[in-house]
Write a protein that holds these residues in place. Structure first.
Motif, PDB file in Angstrom:
ATOM      1  N   GLU A  14      45.200  45.890  34.801  1.00  0.00           N
ATOM      2  CA  GLU A  14      45.561  45.117  36.010  1.00  0.00           C
ATOM      3  C   GLU A  14      43.881  44.472  36.376  1.00  0.00           C
ATOM      4  OE1 GLU A  14      48.480  45.611  38.459  1.00  0.00           O
ATOM      5  OE2 GLU A  14      47.675  43.858  39.808  1.00  0.00           O
ATOM      6  N   ALA A  20      49.160  40.955  35.746  1.00  0.00           N
ATOM      7  CA  ALA A  20      49.367  41.724  37.058  1.00  0.00           C
ATOM      8  C   ALA A  20      50.688  42.724  36.651  1.00  0.00           C
ATOM      9  CB  ALA A  20      49.977  40.485  37.957  1.00  0.00           C
ATOM     10  N   SER A  22      51.426  45.340  38.075  1.00  0.00           N
ATOM     11  CA  SER A  22      52.303  45.571  39.626  1.00  0.00           C
ATOM     12  C   SER A  22      53.665  44.863  39.560  1.00  0.00           C
ATOM     13  CB  SER A  22      51.416  45.833  40.788  1.00  0.00           C
ATOM     14  OG  SER A  22      50.863  44.550  40.780  1.00  0.00           O
ATOM     15  N   HIS A  23      53.453  43.722  39.038  1.00  0.00           N
ATOM     16  CA  HIS A  23      54.882  42.642  39.251  1.00  0.00           C
ATOM     17  C   HIS A  23      56.081  43.363  38.090  1.00  0.00           C
ATOM     18  CE1 HIS A  23      52.339  39.252  40.516  1.00  0.00           C
ATOM     19  NE2 HIS A  23      52.210  40.405  41.286  1.00  0.00           N
ATOM     20  N   TYR A  24      55.803  44.264  37.320  1.00  0.00           N
ATOM     21  CA  TYR A  24      56.812  44.415  36.310  1.00  0.00           C
ATOM     22  C   TYR A  24      57.301  45.825  36.346  1.00  0.00           C
ATOM     23  CZ  TYR A  24      55.020  39.983  34.467  1.00  0.00           C
ATOM     24  OH  TYR A  24      54.776  38.784  34.349  1.00  0.00           O
ATOM     25  N   ASP A 193      54.156  29.643  39.878  1.00  0.00           N
ATOM     26  CA  ASP A 193      54.295  31.098  39.718  1.00  0.00           C
ATOM     27  C   ASP A 193      55.319  31.462  40.855  1.00  0.00           C
ATOM     28  OD1 ASP A 193      54.154  33.679  40.268  1.00  0.00           O
ATOM     29  OD2 ASP A 193      51.729  33.759  40.486  1.00  0.00           O
ATOM     30  N   ILE A 195      56.208  34.221  42.019  1.00  0.00           N
ATOM     31  CA  ILE A 195      55.724  35.264  42.878  1.00  0.00           C
ATOM     32  C   ILE A 195      54.959  34.611  44.146  1.00  0.00           C
ATOM     33  CG2 ILE A 195      54.495  37.499  43.410  1.00  0.00           C
ATOM     34  CD1 ILE A 195      55.664  38.273  40.625  1.00  0.00           C
ATOM     35  N   ASN A 196      53.846  33.900  43.518  1.00  0.00           N
ATOM     36  CA  ASN A 196      52.906  33.441  44.528  1.00  0.00           C
ATOM     37  C   ASN A 196      52.798  32.064  45.017  1.00  0.00           C
ATOM     38  OD1 ASN A 196      51.281  36.134  44.501  1.00  0.00           O
ATOM     39  ND2 ASN A 196      50.931  35.735  42.401  1.00  0.00           N
ATOM     40  N   ILE A 215      60.991  42.432  36.070  1.00  0.00           N
ATOM     41  CA  ILE A 215      60.352  42.341  37.181  1.00  0.00           C
ATOM     42  C   ILE A 215      60.798  43.503  38.312  1.00  0.00           C
ATOM     43  CG2 ILE A 215      60.019  40.876  39.462  1.00  0.00           C
ATOM     44  CD1 ILE A 215      58.599  39.712  36.863  1.00  0.00           C
ATOM     45  N   ASP A 216      59.812  44.129  38.641  1.00  0.00           N
ATOM     46  CA  ASP A 216      59.788  45.100  39.971  1.00  0.00           C
ATOM     47  C   ASP A 216      60.701  44.437  40.996  1.00  0.00           C
ATOM     48  OD1 ASP A 216      58.646  47.938  40.481  1.00  0.00           O
ATOM     49  OD2 ASP A 216      58.168  46.435  42.201  1.00  0.00           O
ATOM     50  N   TYR A 219      59.462  42.148  43.758  1.00  0.00           N
ATOM     51  CA  TYR A 219      58.901  41.187  43.473  1.00  0.00           C
ATOM     52  C   TYR A 219      60.064  40.186  43.162  1.00  0.00           C
ATOM     53  CZ  TYR A 219      54.181  42.814  43.740  1.00  0.00           C
ATOM     54  OH  TYR A 219      53.043  43.217  44.127  1.00  0.00           O
ATOM     55  N   LYS A 220      61.290  40.973  42.558  1.00  0.00           N
ATOM     56  CA  LYS A 220      62.272  40.191  42.326  1.00  0.00           C
ATOM     57  C   LYS A 220      63.224  39.626  43.648  1.00  0.00           C
ATOM     58  CE  LYS A 220      66.854  41.608  40.698  1.00  0.00           C
ATOM     59  NZ  LYS A 220      67.616  42.825  40.110  1.00  0.00           N
TER      60      LYS A 220
END
Ligand SMILES: C[S@@+](CC[C@H](N)C(=O)[O-])C[C@H]1O[C@@H](n2cnc3c(N)ncnc32)[C@H](O)[C@@H]1O
Length: 281
Positions: A14, A20, A22-24, A193, A195-196, A215-216, A219-220
């Protein structure tokens, strides 16, 4: 297996490799890391991290292994029967039909939509415009070129066999397949993206398949909220066959076909998308 060592490895990826993690979800990350560990004969996460720190080539190999880019033309053919019906219904009642293929990888999904629109006599292809987006610039570069090379494990003719006769939609030169200009004309690409970046507006159909599985959960939810806000009321959503809508977003959608994972966007109240109460003025 030491969780602390795995966490340290993810922290390195990371912070130093700017991926990233942390997104997965952890099981996906663990599968990718473990496959690189086998290739480098690393017995523990700690020894693999040492290799990773000292070997830029291994850093590139791990990043490649972590990027989820599996796709295909007409992936899961039965779902395309459902997409066909949705497009028929939409073009029968709307002058313009806007389709968003979100997380489209190298573009084979949005090009499949365009080919289907050209092929089906009940779909007016001139009214259909398709946007393909992805987070990956290299994937978008291939998508924009519309040129695909077959490998030993990928059989494009088989994938395109969903259509009775695909000759009008691709030009074939041995193992190279080029999307025909008429099919390309309906499709544009841009980086987005989920997420962002901000939601889009007014889409009649969003197809977002085979990303949520990696995806975590946290975030999903935000990805699906972005998609829900990008759909017009009663617009359609298609997700992957192994994917589900998170419980707190279920009220935003009505199921059209549970097996094929086709939904309708229900309400435009943003409260149901975020779970937050509206702020009083
Ligand atoms: C497995 S592919 C799915 C491609 C296609 N939808 C399909 O089902 O064949 C997942 C894609 O999601 C993209 N992706 C990963 N994170 C993303 C994000 N935050 N926003 C948009 N796309 C993302 C990856 O680059 C990859 O191309």
């Amino acid at each position: 297996m030491s969780d602390a060592a795995f966490d340290e490895l993810l922290e390195f990826v990371e912070d130093e490799l700017a991926f990233a993690t942390s997104h997965y979800n952890d099981s996906y990350l663990d599968r990718r890391v473990s496959s690189r560990m086998r290739r480098t004969q690393s017995e523990t996460y700690a020894t693999y991290l040492e290799t990773l720190r000292n070997d830029p080539e291994e850093q590139t190999a791990l990043l490649e292994a972590m990027s989820i880019n599996v796709t295909g033309f007409f992936r899961n053919p039965d779902v395309w029967d459902g997409i066909r019906e949705v497009l028929q219904r939409l073009t029968a009642t709307n002058e313009t039909v806007r389709v968003w293929s979100a997380a489209c990888a190298d573009g084979r999904e949005p090009y499949s939509v365009s080919m289907l629109a050209h092929d089906d006599p009940e779909i007016d292809e001139s009214s259909v415009s398709i946007l393909g987006t992805d987070i990956s610039e290299p994937a978008l570069e291939t998508a924009r070129s519309g040129v695909y090379e077959e490998s030993r494990t990928v059989d494009f003719a088989d994938q395109l066999g969903y259509l009775d006769d695909y000759d009008a939609y691709v030009e074939r030169d041995d193992r190279i397949f080029r999307i025909a200009p008429a099919v390309k004309r309906n499709v544009t690409f841009e980086r987005h993206d989920l997420i962002n970046d901000s939601p889009k507006t007014g889409f009649d159909l969003v197809i977002c398949r085979n990303l949520f599985i990696y995806i975590d959960n946290e975030y999903k939810q935000s990805m699906l909220a972005t998609i829900a806000q990008s759909l017009r009321q009663q617009g359609y959503l298609v997700i992957g066959k192994a994917e589900t809508i998170p419980p707190n977003l279920k009220s935003a959608f009505t199921v059209r076909d549970a097996r094929l994972r086709i939904y309708h966007r229900d309400t435009l109240e943003t409260t149901s998308l975020t779970g937050e109460k509206p702020t009083s003025k």
